[in-house]
Scaffold this motif. Structure first.
Motif, PDB file in Angstrom:
ATOM      1  N   THR A 268       0.809  -1.212   0.000  1.00 11.27           N
ATOM      2  CA  THR A 268       0.000   0.000   0.000  1.00 11.27           C
ATOM      3  C   THR A 268       0.842   1.262   0.000  1.00 11.27           C
ATOM      4  OG1 THR A 268      -0.156  -0.375   2.359  1.00 11.27           O
ATOM      5  CG2 THR A 268      -2.107  -0.879   1.043  1.00 11.27           C
ATOM      6  N   ASN A 269       0.236   2.271  -0.612  1.00 13.28           N
ATOM      7  CA  ASN A 269       0.698   3.645  -0.463  1.00 13.28           C
ATOM      8  C   ASN A 269       2.097   3.972  -0.978  1.00 13.28           C
ATOM      9  OD1 ASN A 269      -1.276   5.301   0.311  1.00 13.28           O
ATOM     10  ND2 ASN A 269      -1.059   4.909   2.510  1.00 13.28           N
ATOM     11  N   ASP A 270       2.821   3.011  -1.537  1.00 11.75           N
ATOM     12  CA  ASP A 270       4.173   3.386  -1.964  1.00 11.75           C
ATOM     13  C   ASP A 270       4.234   3.718  -3.448  1.00 11.75           C
ATOM     14  OD1 ASP A 270       3.699   0.886  -2.794  1.00 11.75           O
ATOM     15  OD2 ASP A 270       5.580   0.018  -2.068  1.00 11.75           O
ATOM     16  N   TRP A 271       3.059   3.987  -4.061  1.00 16.27           N
ATOM     17  CA  TRP A 271       3.108   4.295  -5.493  1.00 16.27           C
ATOM     18  C   TRP A 271       3.862   5.579  -5.775  1.00 16.27           C
ATOM     19  CZ3 TRP A 271       0.880   8.778  -7.239  1.00 16.27           C
ATOM     20  CH2 TRP A 271      -0.093   9.379  -6.413  1.00 16.27           C
ATOM     21  N   ARG A 272       3.875   6.510  -4.781  1.00 13.34           N
ATOM     22  CA  ARG A 272       4.607   7.760  -4.992  1.00 13.34           C
ATOM     23  C   ARG A 272       6.111   7.501  -5.058  1.00 13.34           C
ATOM     24  NH1 ARG A 272       0.859   9.034  -1.606  1.00 13.34           N
ATOM     25  NH2 ARG A 272      -0.832  10.403  -2.316  1.00 13.34           N
ATOM     26  N   THR A 273       6.583   6.645  -4.174  1.00 17.70           N
ATOM     27  CA  THR A 273       8.008   6.318  -4.185  1.00 17.70           C
ATOM     28  C   THR A 273       8.398   5.651  -5.493  1.00 17.70           C
ATOM     29  OG1 THR A 273       7.199   5.165  -2.229  1.00 17.70           O
ATOM     30  CG2 THR A 273       9.490   5.894  -2.197  1.00 17.70           C
ATOM     31  N   ILE A 274       7.546   4.711  -5.933  1.00 17.85           N
ATOM     32  CA  ILE A 274       7.850   4.021  -7.188  1.00 17.85           C
ATOM     33  C   ILE A 274       7.910   5.026  -8.331  1.00 17.85           C
ATOM     34  CG2 ILE A 274       6.953   2.392  -8.888  1.00 17.85           C
ATOM     35  CD1 ILE A 274       5.783   0.795  -6.555  1.00 17.85           C
ATOM     36  N   LEU A 275       6.952   5.919  -8.350  1.00 20.48           N
ATOM     37  CA  LEU A 275       6.893   6.915  -9.419  1.00 20.48           C
ATOM     38  C   LEU A 275       8.120   7.818  -9.386  1.00 20.48           C
ATOM     39  CD1 LEU A 275       4.721   7.296 -11.544  1.00 20.48           C
ATOM     40  CD2 LEU A 275       3.777   9.140 -10.181  1.00 20.48           C
ATOM     41  N   GLN A 276       8.482   8.219  -8.162  1.00 21.69           N
ATOM     42  CA  GLN A 276       9.670   9.060  -8.008  1.00 21.69           C
ATOM     43  C   GLN A 276      10.908   8.340  -8.521  1.00 21.69           C
ATOM     44  OE1 GLN A 276       9.111  10.315  -4.061  1.00 21.69           O
ATOM     45  NE2 GLN A 276       8.990  12.461  -4.651  1.00 21.69           N
ATOM     46  N   GLN A 277      11.012   7.075  -8.181  1.00 19.92           N
ATOM     47  CA  GLN A 277      12.147   6.266  -8.614  1.00 19.92           C
ATOM     48  C   GLN A 277      12.208   6.218 -10.138  1.00 19.92           C
ATOM     49  OE1 GLN A 277      14.458   5.057  -6.435  1.00 19.92           O
ATOM     50  NE2 GLN A 277      15.534   4.720  -8.370  1.00 19.92           N
ATOM     51  N   GLN A 278      11.014   6.003 -10.732  1.00 24.96           N
ATOM     52  CA  GLN A 278      10.943   5.930 -12.196  1.00 24.96           C
ATOM     53  C   GLN A 278      11.389   7.241 -12.822  1.00 24.96           C
ATOM     54  OE1 GLN A 278       6.908   4.823 -12.922  1.00 24.96           O
ATOM     55  NE2 GLN A 278       7.363   2.614 -12.944  1.00 24.96           N
ATOM     56  N   ILE A 279      10.987   8.344 -12.205  1.00 21.67           N
ATOM     57  CA  ILE A 279      11.352   9.652 -12.757  1.00 21.67           C
ATOM     58  C   ILE A 279      12.860   9.844 -12.698  1.00 21.67           C
ATOM     59  CG2 ILE A 279      11.194  12.145 -12.339  1.00 21.67           C
ATOM     60  CD1 ILE A 279       8.282  11.645 -11.496  1.00 21.67           C
ATOM     61  N   VAL A 280      13.438   9.464 -11.595  1.00 22.40           N
ATOM     62  CA  VAL A 280      14.896   9.573 -11.457  1.00 22.40           C
ATOM     63  C   VAL A 280      15.588   8.726 -12.517  1.00 22.40           C
ATOM     64  CG1 VAL A 280      16.855   9.098  -9.933  1.00 22.40           C
ATOM     65  CG2 VAL A 280      14.764  10.098  -9.000  1.00 22.40           C
ATOM     66  N   ASP A 281      15.104   7.488 -12.693  1.00 24.79           N
ATOM     67  CA  ASP A 281      15.669   6.594 -13.712  1.00 24.79           C
ATOM     68  C   ASP A 281      15.632   7.233 -15.092  1.00 24.79           C
ATOM     69  OD1 ASP A 281      16.208   4.675 -11.926  1.00 24.79           O
ATOM     70  OD2 ASP A 281      14.577   3.303 -12.505  1.00 24.79           O
ATOM     71  N   THR A 282      14.448   7.757 -15.434  1.00 29.14           N
ATOM     72  CA  THR A 282      14.271   8.334 -16.764  1.00 29.14           C
ATOM     73  C   THR A 282      15.179   9.530 -16.963  1.00 29.14           C
ATOM     74  OG1 THR A 282      11.949   7.745 -16.434  1.00 29.14           O
ATOM     75  CG2 THR A 282      12.481   8.955 -18.425  1.00 29.14           C
TER      76      THR A 282
END
Lengths: 304, 326
Positions: free
Chosen positions: B49-63
């Motif tokens: 739960t609730n960690d979609w923001r972290t995942i999204l942030q991680q993806q943004i950093v990767d990109t």
């Protein structure tokens, strides 16, 4: 003086495929008359009527309604015509009033006033706001007529108007049609396969069989042997002689005297016989035999 | 003419067809919303739960890291930038990309109902507009009025157009209102990718751009409406040609279903692309999914549908004004 011709049909033909279904019909309707269209099933009555109201295009020939050719000016011609083709099929899911409103909207300048007027004329005022699916057949028939009268037509065409009605309904319909012709001056064209009905209702009759008109004439003329009265009298000789002085005797044997029937005079003759001391044992009105005439004309084609 | 349209509307409303259609759409939307809700729940369990923001942030950093590399082709770089913009929007606006809001649900619902569901609803109205007058026998009254036949038919057609617009609007409104109860009503501005071009060499992404969801939805609605209009006109024509409502409906239903089946198997039969029923999935072009047959594009499909529409109109009016009514 001849009355105005409201519907004129000239040499009307319809060919479907290679078969000629209607073979050159010519007839007219005059103002204020009820015209009968009599023929067996399949003689072409309905096809003819459908051509008159514009549902089927004639192969050749002309139809004029109030002087306007139906093919030249459909709108003007149909404007002075009201009709019911076969059963009056109205929208069962709408109320009687909405059905009338529906058809009033399709006519130029027919308002709420006229809707109320025709509703009253056919005696449906009380049930007019009920759904048509709750109506009896007689009421639907009357609503059908109301719908046909909406546009104050000069010509009314009714295809088998008494189909499916009970005897009281048939009688009511007959009186209503006579009323429309006599009081309102409409020309009414009625089709039927029932002799008795046409005989009681119409002024003139066209007999149609196999797509042609065999004969057009007034009902009286068609019935060369008219209605007669059979009298059984006692004493026979005295009675016969008395009657002979009043009206030509057509036949007198088997103790029965046959004379002409006349609504006004026959009761009078009866009174005179009784006053002269002749007992009238039986007075029997003999219906004419249009049936025989019809069979003769159509060459033995059966009708009901 | 206005009065004639009033008449047709009165009959349409009295038949309660639109109410039935609204009910069907409502029930289906409730079902789909529930299905979507289940799907979202499953996703959530998978990710914690609730960690979609972290995942999204991680993806943004990767990109962003990948973008800084200079070995990238221009095309690829552009795509990455678009995807970065999209992810940034989700983060900024606190939208979980895996959990759609009502507008996104509406988009998915429209896109999936364009080739079968909406046409089916339209058919319910269009296919008996003329033939029911025949089966009730009222056509004899309708055509013996002092009104030209083409006007009678035109009033029916205009009524059909109004009904179609209403059906599309009902589908949109109901899917938005009902799904919003579960997913929330946010997300009108959510960016969405569009502008793909399928060419001989593959997917051409040079024109790809981000579009606000509401603009995208507007285009979707336009396409759905057009498809509904074409299908409605075709059923209308069948209704004129075939006096039996059931037979007309059967023919149209067979055509629609065959379209869905054909799309999956005709990629080698090229001339099948001129059938109207394989051209109904207009919204797919917006998403860049490959067309069922090579050479089909949005404008091609629009043109094919337009030709079918024009032919159906011509046939309906010619037959109706000429035919003998028995």
């Amino acid at each position: 003086m001849e009355k105005d011709i409201t519907l004129a049909v000239k040499d009307l033909r319809k060919v479907i495929g290679r078969r000629e279904i209607i073979k050159g019909l010519t007839f007219d309707l005059r103002e204020g008359e009820v015209f009968g269209f009599l023929g067996p099933n399949g003689a072409g009555k309905t096809t003819t009527i459908r051509m008159l109201v514009g549902l089927i295009k004639p192969t050749s020939g002309s139809i004029e309604i109030c002087g306007t050719n139906i093919e030249e000016d459909f709108q003007k011609a149909l404007g002075c015509l009201g009709c019911i083709v076969e059963n009056p099929e109205l929208y069962p899911f709408l109320s009687g009033y909405n059905n009338l409103l529906h058809f009033a909207r399709m006519l130029p300048s027919v308002g709420d006033e006229r809707i109320k007027e025709v509703t009253k004329l056919v005696g449906l005022t009380e049930r007019i706001h009920d759904k048509v699916k709750t109506y009896s057949l007689g009421m639907r028939q009357r609503l059908g007529i109301a719908q046909a009268l909406l546009g104050s037509p000069k010509v009314l065409i009714l295809d088998e108007p008494t189909n499916g009605l009970d005897p009281a309904g048939i009688r009511e319909m007959r009186e209503f049609i006579r009323f429309l012709a006599e009081e309102e001056g409409l020309s009414v064209l009625v089709s039927s396969h029932l002799l008795s009905e046409i005989q009681l209702l119409c002024d003139r009759v066209a007999i149609i069989a196999k797509g042609s008109i065999i004969r057009t004439d007034t009902v009286e003329k068609l019935l060369s042997n008219r209605e007669r009265v059979a009298w059984r009298l006692s004493p026979f000789e005295k009675g016969r002689d008395l009657l002979a002085a009043l009206t030509p005797i057509e036949d007198a044997d088997n103790q029965i005297v046959l004379t002409e029937f006349n609504e006004q005079k026959t009761p009078e003759w009866n009174r005179m016989l009784v006053e002269a001391g002749v007992s009238v044992l039986e007075m029997n009105r003999k219906m004419p035999v249009l049936e025989d005439l019809f069979l003769e004309l159509t060459g033995g084609e059966t009708i009901e | 003419m206005n009065k004639l349209i009033q008449n047709e509307m009165m009959k349409l409303i009295a038949k309660k067809r639109l109410v039935v259609i609204a009910l069907i759409i409502g029930v289906l939307v409730v079902l789909f919303t529930y299905a979507q809700y289940k799907e979202v729940q499953r996703e959530r369990e998978k990710l914690g739960t609730n960690d979609w923001r972290t995942i999204l942030q991680q993806q943004i950093v990767d990109t962003t890291n990948r973008l800084s590399s200079n070995r990238l082709s221009d095309e690829w770089r552009q795509q990455l930038q678009i995807s970065l913009q999209q992810k940034q929007y989700y983060l900024d606006h606190d939208i979980n990309p895996a959990e759609p809001g009502a507008p996104t649900f509406m988009r998915i619902f429209l896109e999936n109902s364009i080739d079968l569901f909406i046409p089916l609803m339209v058919m319910v109205i269009a296919s008996d507009l003329v033939s029911s007058e025949h089966s009730m026998g009222t056509v004899k009254l309708l055509l013996t009025r002092p009104v030209k036949r083409w006007k009678v038919l035109m009033s029916k057609y205009i009524t059909l157009c109004l009904a179609i617009s209403l059906i599309v609007a009902i589908a949109g409104i109901l899917s938005f209102l009902i799904s919003g109860v579960v997913f929330g009503y946010k997300g009108w501005e959510a960016p969405i990718l569009t502008g793909f071009n399928v060419t001989d060499t593959g997917l051409n992404t040079t024109d790809v751009k981000l579009l606000s969801l509401w603009k995208f939805l507007l285009m979707d609605f336009g396409l759905v409406w057009f498809v509904a209009l074409v299908v409605g006109t075709l059923s209308f024509m069948l209704s004129v040609l075939i006096n039996s409502t059931a037979a007309g409906m059967g023919v149209m239903l067979a055509a629609l279903i065959s379209g869905a089946i054909l799309s999956n198997m005709v990629s080698s039969w090229e001339s099948a692309k001129y059938f109207f029923m394989v051209n109904l999935r207009l919204t797919d072009y917006m998403q860049g999914s490959p067309p069922p047959i090579e050479g089909m594009t949005l404008s091609f499909s629009l043109l094919v549908l337009f030709i079918w529409w024009a032919a159906a109109m011509a046939v309906s009016f010619i037959v109706f004004t000429k035919k003998d009514v028995y």
